[in-house]
Motif scaffolding. Structure first.
Motif, short mmCIF file in Angstrom:
data_model
loop_
_atom_site.label_atom_id
_atom_site.label_comp_id
_atom_site.label_asym_id
_atom_site.label_seq_id
_atom_site.Cartn_x
_atom_site.Cartn_y
_atom_site.Cartn_z
N HIS A 1 1.01 -1.19 0.10
CA HIS A 1 -0.12 -0.08 0.09
C HIS A 1 1.09 1.28 0.03
CE1 HIS A 1 -3.03 3.06 1.25
NE2 HIS A 1 -2.34 3.10 2.43
N THR B 1 6.31 2.78 1.27
CA THR B 1 5.57 1.56 0.84
C THR B 1 5.21 0.83 2.18
OG1 THR B 1 6.92 1.05 -1.07
CG2 THR B 1 5.80 -0.59 -0.35
N ARG C 1 -4.55 2.55 -6.29
CA ARG C 1 -4.98 2.58 -5.09
C ARG C 1 -6.25 1.81 -4.62
NH1 ARG C 1 -2.29 5.15 -0.87
NH2 ARG C 1 -3.96 6.64 -0.32
N GLU D 1 -5.49 -1.91 -4.09
CA GLU D 1 -4.53 -2.30 -3.15
C GLU D 1 -4.92 -3.43 -2.18
OE1 GLU D 1 -1.49 1.49 -2.65
OE2 GLU D 1 -3.48 1.48 -1.68
#
Length: 255
Positions: A27, A71, A250, A253
């Protein structure tokens, strides 16, 4: 939950989260004009950054403003509370300038071990629906009575009210200082100069508008970019992805 004028504490946004059932993955923690505190209530938050090899695991991590993404590695589940702080709130709660946290992630216990332990224990014991209120109460307990003041904070507030759509000339006119002196004050407190701060604020505003479904061309104009191509270049430089690709990334994710 957003805190407004509680014992001088403003610019704080609290977001509990409880994500489960996803596939293991990564993510992106995106650049922002805020500092971020994450209290992990599972097995620890695993972070990787561009300037470090490998990863580090945190229980309560305080990350300053940054110009590149971090990350977050996960196993498909994440439980905790995320708190965003304006630079003024960083001073009010933690007693340090936001610039000291710039580009770095710090275990909260290194700043205040008793508070870090108390905060984590309270949130771990709280019901899911009570976590925001419990976190807010803990923060207001340690917040200073008054918000910090000074020309640097006034300049930041001026930029923030305009979501980054202001020039150095505008700030000079408001403050009465020379551009060089104002930039020196600003950078010493926040770790970035006015131009970089405005850049992050525009990015924050544009990302929120795109997530809300506003057409990209309208977002570019409304957020102060020269055109849609300019916005795309800024997104790519800050995140590694143009706007549309970032939104798709996004969305996937925690799929």
């Amino acid at each position: 939950m957003e805190l407004r004028n509680v014992r001088g504490l403003t610019g704080v946004d609290i977001t509990p989260y409880d994500i489960s059932g996803g596939s293991p993955g990564r993510h992106l923690g995106l650049p922002s004009a805020t500092a971020t505190l994450i209290i992990d209530l599972a097995d620890g938050l695993v972070l990787g950054t561009e300037n470090r090899s490998g990863t580090d695991t945190y229980r309560c991590v305080l990350a300053g403003m940054h110009l590149r993404p971090v990350t977050i590695h996960h196993d498909g589940s994440q439980v905790g509370v995320q708190v965003s702080f304006s630079p003024t709130a960083v001073r009010t709660v933690f007693g340090v300038p936001a610039g000291e946290l710039m580009h770095d992630a710090t275990e909260l216990s290194q700043l205040d071990a008793p508070f870090a332990r108390r905060l984590h224990e309270r949130l771990a014991q709280a019901r899911r629906q009570d976590r925001a209120a419990v976190c807010a109460a803990a923060l207001t307990d340690i917040a200073a009575d008054d918000s910090p003041v000074g020309d640097a904070f006034a300049a930041w507030d001026y930029l923030a009210r305009r979501r980054g759509k202001a020039t150095i000339a505008d700030l000079v006119e408001q403050s009465g200082w020379s551009a060089r002196h104002l930039t020196t004050l600003f950078t010493a407190e926040f770790g970035v100069g006015p131009k970089q701060a405005a850049r992050l604020m525009r990015f924050d505003a544009a990302r929120a508008a795109l997530a809300a479904g506003t057409p990209a061309v309208d977002v570019a104009i409304g957020c102060g970019y020269a055109d849609q191509s300019h916005m795309s270049r800024e997104f790519t430089d800050l995140t590694g992805h143009p706007p549309r690709a970032l939104q798709k990334l996004r969305a996937a994710e925690f799929a």
